[in-house]
Write an enzyme that holds these catalytic residues in place. Sequence first.
Site, PDB file in Angstrom:
ATOM      1  CG  PHE A 242      -1.814  -1.130   1.188  1.00 32.97           C
ATOM      2  CD1 PHE A 242      -2.734  -1.538   0.242  1.00 32.97           C
ATOM      3  CD2 PHE A 242      -2.064  -1.994   2.261  1.00 32.97           C
ATOM      4  CE1 PHE A 242      -3.616  -2.456   0.200  1.00 32.97           C
ATOM      5  CE2 PHE A 242      -2.736  -3.073   2.340  1.00 32.97           C
ATOM      6  CZ  PHE A 242      -3.424  -3.383   1.223  1.00 32.97           C
ATOM      7  N   GLY A 512       1.564  -0.261 -12.055  1.00 30.45           N
ATOM      8  CA  GLY A 512       2.169  -1.516 -12.218  1.00 30.45           C
ATOM      9  C   GLY A 512       1.448  -2.565 -13.144  1.00 30.45           C
ATOM     10  CE  LYS A 621     -12.394 -15.822 -10.315  1.00 30.17           C
ATOM     11  NZ  LYS A 621     -12.102 -17.383 -10.226  1.00 30.17           N
ATOM     12  CE  LYS A 689      -8.119   4.522 -18.891  1.00 23.91           C
ATOM     13  NZ  LYS A 689      -8.655   6.137 -19.151  1.00 23.91           N
ATOM     14  N   GLY A 692      -5.682  -0.477  -9.418  1.00 28.16           N
ATOM     15  CA  GLY A 692      -5.541  -0.832  -7.956  1.00 28.16           C
ATOM     16  C   GLY A 692      -5.730   0.219  -6.805  1.00 28.16           C
ATOM     17  CD  GLU A 693      -2.400   3.846  -6.087  1.00 32.14           C
ATOM     18  OE1 GLU A 693      -1.610   3.537  -5.268  1.00 32.14           O
ATOM     19  OE2 GLU A 693      -2.447   5.018  -6.545  1.00 32.14           O
TER      20      GLU A 693
END
Length: 730
Positions: A242, A512, A621, A689, A692-693
Amino acid sequence: MKFDTPATANPTDRMKVLGQPIDRVDGKLKTTGTAHYAYERSDVAPDAAYGYIVGSAIAKGRIESIDDADAKAAPGVLAIVTYKNAGTVAKAKAHTARMLAGPDVQHYDQAVAVVVAETFEQARAAAKLLRVNYARTAGNFDLDAVKASAAKPKDGNPDTAVGNFAGAFAKAAVKVDEQYTTPDQSHAMMEPHSTTAAWKGDKLTLWTSNQMINWAVRDMSETLGMPKENIHIMSPYVGGGFGSKLWIRSDAVMAALGSRAIGGRPVKLALARPQVMNNTTHRPATIQRLRIGAQEDGKITAIAHESWSGDLPGGGPETAPNATRLLYAGANRMTATRLAVLDLPEGNAMRAPGEAVGLLALEAAMDELAEKLKMDPVQLRIINDTQVDPEKPTRQFSQRDLVGCLKTGAERFGWNKRNPVPGQVRDGRWLVGMGMASAFRDNVTMKSGARVGIDKKGVVTVATDMTDIGTGSYTIIAQTAAEMMGVPVDKVIVLLGDSSFPASSGSGGQWGGNSSTAGVYAACMALRDSVARKLGFNSTDVVFEDGKVKSGNRSVSLSDAAGDAGLSAEDSIEFGDLTKTYAQATFGAHFVEVGVDSATGEIRVRRMSGAFAAGRILNPKSARSQVIGAMTMGVGAALMEDAIVDKRFGYFVNHDLAEYHVPAHADIPMQDVFFMDELDEKSSPMKAKGIGELGLCGVGAAIANAVYNACGVRIREYPLTLDKVIGKMA
Ligand code: MOS
């Protein structure tokens, strides 16, 4: 491979493997405990000794003396390293504070020593016997108290202005002018910072838990003053980061010093949870002022976002106004970011730095504006959508479907059933409310390299120093290579997190997934070329599918093409100006239903639903898992997370997971996640794109807005704990 013009049709478009919701390829290792984390490298370091860090007991001042006689004499102790015998321990440019204090101390719990012993218990017991005498000096620990001294940070874009904000705001028919605060937060990832370190001569090997391998090599080299070539870092499995593991921390440096002190024998070192919270980094607290002025029809004419945060000298700000620069239209606008000096532990990036806390303020202010306008909050956002960068109207978004997310999300959630008047809906003792917010997070891209090979069995092996911090990198990289080379996923081996592999984007800033797979794409294109050349195929009509290479009416199996020697290629993706010529971001809309206990003020989230637009979804998923995890983190930000500062002594008091609250299973209801079907050709050849955030951005404001709708109490100081609600309920 240079990526400086929008992607056209390419092999990823087949979507035979990409885009499929396949299980994690590392799932079995993870669930059977056979994935080796940094502290568990008995396979390669069976004779490891144990290190335990002694942290500073003061926040600011000097070490006057260290008495290590009792600690040295304690059972099992092999070495004690402090600034007096450590040799060079410089501050890496990327660090704000040094990883080893002495003689001056920069923050509470900064490492002052590592005790190395035969067992963990012996190291910890001896650490308690080290007597360090300090001369404490006064420090600043209270953001509110130093706010007036905050200055413009030297880096980034602290001030932006377009048009005449003050004039337009003064004339606006409807306005909001409010202050919001967000607290210090801790990353609270499952795996604490951990390292096993060993030396052979002047060569250092670190098995550590880190998000950015090539930054780690660089920073270790700067810290210990040694050549990068002599440092080998491995981080194949990471139990969450994180942002707290973007840069090496004291565990890596102190384990390396400890191992060197005992002749290179491996040393294992994990930070205890309280050390994670005070020795490493945190998301800094903010004070934010939002001013929005609109016409009666809801069109924003003036918008301003100012933010104050603090950090150690030389540190950086929390860039809370980021999203406000791009999210809504409005001809007159300004943002300002200010930074004060605080002597708390280092503030730094935590998942979606900037946006995560910025939207807690902006999206709550938008809700307040909607109420004053007597307008539906979804409609207010639709009216103020923009397809161009509002600060630079000649610059378009690469792709932007905020409106699609708002409409789809509202529909899936049943937003039309919301009663706009607060405090009207009851379910037994619960007051029930609905709230929503937009989600927004920049799409950053980073250079990323990989090496891909095929062997005589037709097995494809990918090697890159990319990390998988629980996000699914192994899986989407396997899918990318499988798609590109025309083989099933189980014919792909993915090797990650090793500094001897080509340097990747690493895992950070939600770059990433897209960047590292684009690097694998580049290497696969190079490998496809060399396969075609070897076979004498005309590379324009070559197809890789079903484990074969086909051209015209010829077909050769990949294993035959590879031959006994195998074939291998290496390349990287380098991003050109498309992130400058286009505004690139990801979008979404959060919808939340909460219950507020009419007697106690307790807040429970009852339902969450969101629609998200983030280019091609490489694996629905693992992408969904990223978003539901982020939405869960958003519940923590809205209702629980609060690293409480002892303003006398300058440290975080509730420094463990018993007292720093994050959501547990019972706190999280049904979560519905929907992805818009899109491709972003300007983002990368993957047309994907970051994801994750994004899911964290805005969700906390949606919860705060739902709480207001439920009980009519508007709280502008996060987190929304029941003590702030109960006294104000009607
Ligand atoms: Mo992220 S806060 O860049 O890991």
